[in-house]
Design a protein around this motif. Structure first.
Motif, PDB file in Angstrom:
ATOM      1  N   VAL A   1      33.850  56.360  46.105  1.00 40.92           N
ATOM      2  CA  VAL A   1      34.295  57.211  47.218  1.00 40.92           C
ATOM      3  C   VAL A   1      34.069  58.678  46.872  1.00 40.92           C
ATOM      4  O   VAL A   1      33.565  59.459  47.687  1.00 40.92           O
ATOM      5  N   PHE A   2      34.432  59.073  45.667  1.00 42.28           N
ATOM      6  CA  PHE A   2      34.244  60.453  45.214  1.00 42.28           C
ATOM      7  C   PHE A   2      32.778  60.857  45.298  1.00 42.28           C
ATOM      8  O   PHE A   2      32.441  61.944  45.776  1.00 42.28           O
TER       9      PHE A   2
ATOM     10  N   MET B   1      35.899  64.089  38.384  1.00 46.14           N
ATOM     11  CA  MET B   1      37.026  64.041  39.321  1.00 46.14           C
ATOM     12  C   MET B   1      38.102  65.047  38.919  1.00 46.14           C
ATOM     13  O   MET B   1      38.768  65.633  39.781  1.00 46.14           O
TER      14      MET B   1
ATOM     15  N   SER C   1      41.649  59.700  51.101  1.00 40.66           N
ATOM     16  CA  SER C   1      41.992  58.395  50.530  1.00 40.66           C
ATOM     17  C   SER C   1      43.035  58.493  49.432  1.00 40.66           C
ATOM     18  O   SER C   1      43.893  57.617  49.296  1.00 40.66           O
ATOM     19  N   TYR C   2      42.980  59.582  48.636  1.00 38.05           N
ATOM     20  CA  TYR C   2      43.823  59.651  47.446  1.00 38.05           C
ATOM     21  C   TYR C   2      44.821  60.814  47.436  1.00 38.05           C
ATOM     22  O   TYR C   2      45.752  60.801  46.624  1.00 38.05           O
TER      23      TYR C   2
ATOM     24  N   ARG D   1      37.055  53.959  43.163  1.00 36.92           N
ATOM     25  CA  ARG D   1      37.484  55.358  43.315  1.00 36.92           C
ATOM     26  C   ARG D   1      36.308  56.307  43.114  1.00 36.92           C
ATOM     27  O   ARG D   1      36.102  57.228  43.913  1.00 36.92           O
ATOM     28  N   TYR D   2      35.532  56.057  42.072  1.00 41.48           N
ATOM     29  CA  TYR D   2      34.419  56.976  41.823  1.00 41.48           C
ATOM     30  C   TYR D   2      33.354  56.848  42.909  1.00 41.48           C
ATOM     31  O   TYR D   2      32.709  57.839  43.264  1.00 41.48           O
TER      32      TYR D   2
ATOM     33  N   TYR E   1      37.300  61.156  49.970  1.00 45.39           N
ATOM     34  CA  TYR E   1      38.047  60.990  48.729  1.00 45.39           C
ATOM     35  C   TYR E   1      39.405  61.691  48.830  1.00 45.39           C
ATOM     36  O   TYR E   1      40.435  61.127  48.441  1.00 45.39           O
TER      37      TYR E   1
ATOM     38  N   LYS F   1      33.367  63.773  49.284  1.00 50.74           N
ATOM     39  CA  LYS F   1      34.568  64.365  48.678  1.00 50.74           C
ATOM     40  C   LYS F   1      35.711  64.455  49.689  1.00 50.74           C
ATOM     41  O   LYS F   1      36.882  64.326  49.324  1.00 50.74           O
TER      42      LYS F   1
END
Length: 298
Positions: A24-25, A258, A35-36, A21-22, A32, A29
């Motif tokens: 991708v962040f 995040m 994706s989330y 996750r991080y 990200y 962005k």
């Protein structure tokens, strides 16, 4: 060593840190956000974003098939330690490849880089990787050292590998964990390129996950990445107190980064999409499932 049950956590909406996750962040962005937080997009239909998110790739699916084949072989070893029949196992892998390729949409086809992707396109590379596994010192070690403890193996535990690091929610899901004597061994299979910086973070996370759930010192845990391609190799992190403290602080710092993109931390509600800036790195755009939405023509 008889391991206690993995602890359950009550559901909360608060985001949970993970290495993936991080990453991708950090890289983009906007990727990200898609994706989330796709359900919060006011412009693009959720079904469209979800379709793009579900696209697989040749490299990703090769890894999935190898990973799941090894998982099934290990499950079989819990029932019987009879020698593995290479021809039978390779036939099993080929059947899995057919099923996976027939049921998924490939990014390379969607973006017209290839006309099609079939199992036959993937099987030669998959077989080379599987051979590296079957002839490895690690499989020999599993037969000689781990099989007697097979009733205590943990193979892809259910859930997402939730734990707490510095009191922050985190996800560190292990592939394969076994106790031997008073030690715990964690193995993570990789078919992609070697990346010790990234993978060491994953290994430390796995060790902290096991330490949290099984009430043992993280330094009693040996976590190893097993590289299966292009040649067999391994990478093990030898934990120190300094490494653990640094990692725990990184998880806290990265989680807070995040959080800055949320308007409601408790309910994990993001700020508007425009706050999630697009990367200017062409490398990431070329391989992003969502590049159609950004209309970057690299």
């Amino acid at each position: 060593m008889n391991l206690p049950k993995i602890k359950n956590f009550p559901f909360t909406s608060v985001l949970g840190w993970s290495v993936s996750r991080y990453d991708v962040f950090k890289n983009c962005k906007r990727q990200y956000f898609y994706s989330y937080y796709s359900k919060f997009d006011r412009e693009i239909p959720l079904s469209k974003i979800q379709k793009l998110k579900s696209l697989t790739s040749v490299a990703l699916e090769t890894g999935n098939i190898v990973h799941d084949s090894i998982r099934d072989l290990l499950v079989r070893l819990q029932k019987t330690s009879k020698p593995i029949s290479r021809p039978n196992f390779l036939r099993y892998v080929a059947k899995m490849a057919e099923e996976y390729c027939n049921s998924k949409d490939f990014c390379e086809v969607y973006y017209k880089q290839r006309n099609s992707v079939t199992a036959q396109d993937l099987i030669p590379q998959i077989n080379r990787i599987i051979e590296n596994f079957l002839t490895s010192k690690r499989l020999k070690w599993i037969f000689e050292t781990a099989v007697p403890e097979s009733k205590n193996w943990i193979i892809e535990p259910g859930g997402f590998g939730e734990t707490r690091i510095n009191n922050y929610k985190a996800y560190c899901k292990v592939d394969y964990l076994i106790p031997v004597g008073d030690k715990i061994y964690i193995l993570d299979w990789k078919t992609g390129k070697r990346d010790e910086q990234k993978h060491s973070r994953q290994l430390i996370g796995y060790s902290l996950w096991a330490s949290y759930h099984f009430n043992t010192n993280a330094q009693n845990i040996t976590s190893t990445v097993v590289y299966l391609s292009p040649a067999y190799d391994e990478y093990t992190v030898n934990l120190t107190d300094e490494m653990l403290a640094q990692f725990q602080q990184q998880v806290e710092d990265e989680t807070k980064q995040m959080y800055e993109y949320l308007q409601d931390i408790e309910n994990n509600i993001p700020k508007e999409k425009d706050c999630f800036e697009k990367t200017d790195n062409e490398f990431f755009c070329k391989y992003c499932n969502f590049r159609e939405l950004c209309k970057n023509n690299f």
